[in-house]
Motif scaffolding. Structure first.
Motif, PDB file in Angstrom:
ATOM      1  N   PRO A   1       0.814  -1.213   0.000  1.00 12.48           N
ATOM      2  CA  PRO A   1       0.000   0.000   0.000  1.00 12.48           C
ATOM      3  C   PRO A   1       0.854   1.273   0.000  1.00 12.48           C
ATOM      4  O   PRO A   1       0.451   2.288  -0.559  1.00 12.48           O
ATOM      5  CB  PRO A   1      -0.817  -0.105   1.294  1.00 12.48           C
ATOM      6  N   ALA A   2       2.047   1.225   0.592  1.00 14.24           N
ATOM      7  CA  ALA A   2       2.911   2.411   0.650  1.00 14.24           C
ATOM      8  C   ALA A   2       3.247   2.908  -0.750  1.00 14.24           C
ATOM      9  O   ALA A   2       3.247   4.119  -1.007  1.00 14.24           O
ATOM     10  CB  ALA A   2       4.193   2.108   1.418  1.00 14.24           C
ATOM     11  N   LEU A   3       3.521   2.009  -1.688  1.00 14.48           N
ATOM     12  CA  LEU A   3       3.843   2.424  -3.059  1.00 14.48           C
ATOM     13  C   LEU A   3       2.622   3.048  -3.733  1.00 14.48           C
ATOM     14  O   LEU A   3       2.744   4.057  -4.427  1.00 14.48           O
ATOM     15  CB  LEU A   3       4.366   1.241  -3.874  1.00 14.48           C
ATOM     16  N   ALA A   4       1.455   2.464  -3.516  1.00 18.42           N
ATOM     17  CA  ALA A   4       0.225   3.024  -4.088  1.00 18.42           C
ATOM     18  C   ALA A   4      -0.053   4.414  -3.516  1.00 18.42           C
ATOM     19  O   ALA A   4      -0.468   5.319  -4.247  1.00 18.42           O
ATOM     20  CB  ALA A   4      -0.954   2.090  -3.819  1.00 18.42           C
ATOM     21  N   GLN A   5       0.195   4.601  -2.223  1.00 18.54           N
ATOM     22  CA  GLN A   5      -0.018   5.915  -1.607  1.00 18.54           C
ATOM     23  C   GLN A   5       0.907   6.961  -2.217  1.00 18.54           C
ATOM     24  O   GLN A   5       0.502   8.101  -2.439  1.00 18.54           O
ATOM     25  CB  GLN A   5       0.214   5.836  -0.105  1.00 18.54           C
ATOM     26  N   LEU A   6       2.148   6.592  -2.511  1.00 21.08           N
ATOM     27  CA  LEU A   6       3.093   7.536  -3.109  1.00 21.08           C
ATOM     28  C   LEU A   6       2.675   7.901  -4.526  1.00 21.08           C
ATOM     29  O   LEU A   6       2.794   9.051  -4.942  1.00 21.08           O
ATOM     30  CB  LEU A   6       4.504   6.960  -3.095  1.00 21.08           C
ATOM     31  N   ILE A   7       2.194   6.915  -5.273  1.00 17.74           N
ATOM     32  CA  ILE A   7       1.719   7.198  -6.634  1.00 17.74           C
ATOM     33  C   ILE A   7       0.479   8.078  -6.577  1.00 17.74           C
ATOM     34  O   ILE A   7       0.370   9.057  -7.317  1.00 17.74           O
ATOM     35  CB  ILE A   7       1.451   5.883  -7.400  1.00 17.74           C
ATOM     36  N   ASP A   8      -0.455   7.776  -5.677  1.00 19.20           N
ATOM     37  CA  ASP A   8      -1.660   8.599  -5.521  1.00 19.20           C
ATOM     38  C   ASP A   8      -1.317  10.029  -5.138  1.00 19.20           C
ATOM     39  O   ASP A   8      -1.978  10.975  -5.559  1.00 19.20           O
ATOM     40  CB  ASP A   8      -2.607   8.002  -4.475  1.00 19.20           C
ATOM     41  N   ALA A   9      -0.267  10.196  -4.338  1.00 19.32           N
ATOM     42  CA  ALA A   9       0.168  11.533  -3.920  1.00 19.32           C
ATOM     43  C   ALA A   9       1.018  12.214  -4.998  1.00 19.32           C
ATOM     44  O   ALA A   9       1.458  13.342  -4.812  1.00 19.32           O
ATOM     45  CB  ALA A   9       0.965  11.444  -2.623  1.00 19.32           C
ATOM     46  N   GLU A  10       1.241  11.516  -6.125  1.00 21.36           N
ATOM     47  CA  GLU A  10       2.060  12.010  -7.233  1.00 21.36           C
ATOM     48  C   GLU A  10       3.479  12.359  -6.775  1.00 21.36           C
ATOM     49  O   GLU A  10       4.071  13.330  -7.217  1.00 21.36           O
ATOM     50  CB  GLU A  10       1.381  13.183  -7.945  1.00 21.36           C
ATOM     51  N   GLU A  11       4.001  11.510  -5.888  1.00 22.44           N
ATOM     52  CA  GLU A  11       5.395  11.615  -5.429  1.00 22.44           C
ATOM     53  C   GLU A  11       6.177  10.480  -6.078  1.00 22.44           C
ATOM     54  O   GLU A  11       6.554   9.497  -5.452  1.00 22.44           O
ATOM     55  CB  GLU A  11       5.459  11.546  -3.898  1.00 22.44           C
ATOM     56  N   PHE A  12       6.403  10.631  -7.387  1.00 24.73           N
ATOM     57  CA  PHE A  12       6.990   9.551  -8.171  1.00 24.73           C
ATOM     58  C   PHE A  12       8.451   9.282  -7.808  1.00 24.73           C
ATOM     59  O   PHE A  12       8.893   8.135  -7.811  1.00 24.73           O
ATOM     60  CB  PHE A  12       6.836   9.846  -9.663  1.00 24.73           C
ATOM     61  N   SER A  13       9.202  10.322  -7.497  1.00 26.68           N
ATOM     62  CA  SER A  13      10.608  10.105  -7.112  1.00 26.68           C
ATOM     63  C   SER A  13      10.688   9.401  -5.760  1.00 26.68           C
ATOM     64  O   SER A  13      11.569   8.558  -5.551  1.00 26.68           O
ATOM     65  CB  SER A  13      11.386  11.419  -7.089  1.00 26.68           C
ATOM     66  N   ALA A  14       9.780   9.709  -4.854  1.00 28.73           N
ATOM     67  CA  ALA A  14       9.733   9.024  -3.561  1.00 28.73           C
ATOM     68  C   ALA A  14       9.371   7.556  -3.762  1.00 28.73           C
ATOM     69  O   ALA A  14       9.948   6.669  -3.128  1.00 28.73           O
ATOM     70  CB  ALA A  14       8.729   9.702  -2.633  1.00 28.73           C
ATOM     71  N   CYS A  15       8.448   7.292  -4.664  1.00 26.97           N
ATOM     72  CA  CYS A  15       8.049   5.922  -4.979  1.00 26.97           C
ATOM     73  C   CYS A  15       9.224   5.147  -5.557  1.00 26.97           C
ATOM     74  O   CYS A  15       9.486   4.009  -5.154  1.00 26.97           O
ATOM     75  CB  CYS A  15       6.878   5.940  -5.955  1.00 26.97           C
ATOM     76  N   ALA A  16       9.964   5.774  -6.484  1.00 31.72           N
ATOM     77  CA  ALA A  16      11.125   5.119  -7.086  1.00 31.72           C
ATOM     78  C   ALA A  16      12.186   4.812  -6.034  1.00 31.72           C
ATOM     79  O   ALA A  16      12.764   3.722  -6.013  1.00 31.72           O
ATOM     80  CB  ALA A  16      11.705   5.997  -8.192  1.00 31.72           C
ATOM     81  N   ALA A  17      12.443   5.760  -5.138  1.00 31.92           N
ATOM     82  CA  ALA A  17      13.448   5.568  -4.093  1.00 31.92           C
ATOM     83  C   ALA A  17      13.049   4.416  -3.163  1.00 31.92           C
ATOM     84  O   ALA A  17      13.878   3.556  -2.838  1.00 31.92           O
ATOM     85  CB  ALA A  17      13.643   6.854  -3.296  1.00 31.92           C
ATOM     86  N   LEU A  18      11.795   4.394  -2.746  1.00 29.97           N
ATOM     87  CA  LEU A  18      11.334   3.340  -1.837  1.00 29.97           C
ATOM     88  C   LEU A  18      11.351   1.976  -2.521  1.00 29.97           C
ATOM     89  O   LEU A  18      11.819   0.986  -1.947  1.00 29.97           O
ATOM     90  CB  LEU A  18       9.934   3.654  -1.312  1.00 29.97           C
ATOM     91  N   GLU A  19      10.869   1.918  -3.749  1.00 27.58           N
ATOM     92  CA  GLU A  19      10.851   0.638  -4.452  1.00 27.58           C
ATOM     93  C   GLU A  19      12.268   0.105  -4.652  1.00 27.58           C
ATOM     94  O   GLU A  19      12.527  -1.079  -4.461  1.00 27.58           O
ATOM     95  CB  GLU A  19      10.134   0.775  -5.796  1.00 27.58           C
ATOM     96  N   MET A  20      13.205   0.980  -5.010  1.00 33.09           N
ATOM     97  CA  MET A  20      14.587   0.537  -5.204  1.00 33.09           C
ATOM     98  C   MET A  20      15.193   0.062  -3.882  1.00 33.09           C
ATOM     99  O   MET A  20      15.893  -0.953  -3.836  1.00 33.09           O
ATOM    100  CB  MET A  20      15.439   1.648  -5.802  1.00 33.09           C
ATOM    101  N   ALA A  21      14.919   0.770  -2.792  1.00 34.02           N
ATOM    102  CA  ALA A  21      15.441   0.348  -1.485  1.00 34.02           C
ATOM    103  C   ALA A  21      14.877  -1.015  -1.094  1.00 34.02           C
ATOM    104  O   ALA A  21      15.604  -1.869  -0.571  1.00 34.02           O
ATOM    105  CB  ALA A  21      15.113   1.396  -0.421  1.00 34.02           C
ATOM    106  N   LEU A  22      13.597  -1.245  -1.357  1.00 32.64           N
ATOM    107  CA  LEU A  22      12.978  -2.533  -1.035  1.00 32.64           C
ATOM    108  C   LEU A  22      13.557  -3.664  -1.889  1.00 32.64           C
ATOM    109  O   LEU A  22      13.843  -4.754  -1.385  1.00 32.64           O
ATOM    110  CB  LEU A  22      11.458  -2.446  -1.222  1.00 32.64           C
ATOM    111  N   LEU A  23      13.742  -3.393  -3.184  1.00 32.42           N
ATOM    112  CA  LEU A  23      14.330  -4.399  -4.066  1.00 32.42           C
ATOM    113  C   LEU A  23      15.779  -4.680  -3.683  1.00 32.42           C
ATOM    114  O   LEU A  23      16.218  -5.843  -3.669  1.00 32.42           O
ATOM    115  CB  LEU A  23      14.235  -3.959  -5.524  1.00 32.42           C
TER     116      LEU A  23
END
Length: 124
Positions: free
Chosen positions: A83-105
């Protein structure tokens, strides 16, 4: 078990000015996130883009909110459904989403002792 989360904004100075027709930049402010379970670490970076009304400070604020209850993933599919990634996309914080997804991967690859290409099912 939860992650220890460290989120920072860092100014990145360029060796030479970066120019396009409309502007010149000499530095940028990026967002960095570090996730740790005490044994394994995942690191991600995001580069906020003014064109999309992003900045490092807003990315940091929203990442601080969505990582409070961040579960530790055990698969790539697990990460994609967070849900955290969906919340970032909904908030249009795409760079934050990319950073979090990369850290998780990165974290998951470290934990499973797999390079990212293999973790994502690519052929090497």
């Amino acid at each position: 078990m939860a992650f220890n989360v460290d989120i920072r904004v860092s100014q990145m100075d360029y060796k030479a000015p970066f120019r396009i027709a409309r502007w010149t930049r000499r530095s940028t402010r990026n967002i960095f996130i570090r996730l740790s379970d005490g044994t394994h670490v995942g690191i991600g970076e995001g580069a906020p883009n003014r064109r999309y009304a992003e900045n490092a400070e807003s990315a940091q604020i929203v990442l601080n909110k969505v990582t409070k209850q961040l579960p530790i993933p055990n698969s790539v599919e697990n990460i994609q459904r967070l849900p955290a990634l969906a919340q970032l996309i909904d908030a249009e914080e795409f760079s934050a989403c990319a950073a979090l997804e990369m850290a998780l991967l990165d974290y998951l690859g470290q934990k499973l002792k797999m390079p990212l290409w293999q973790l994502l099912g690519l052929k090497g």
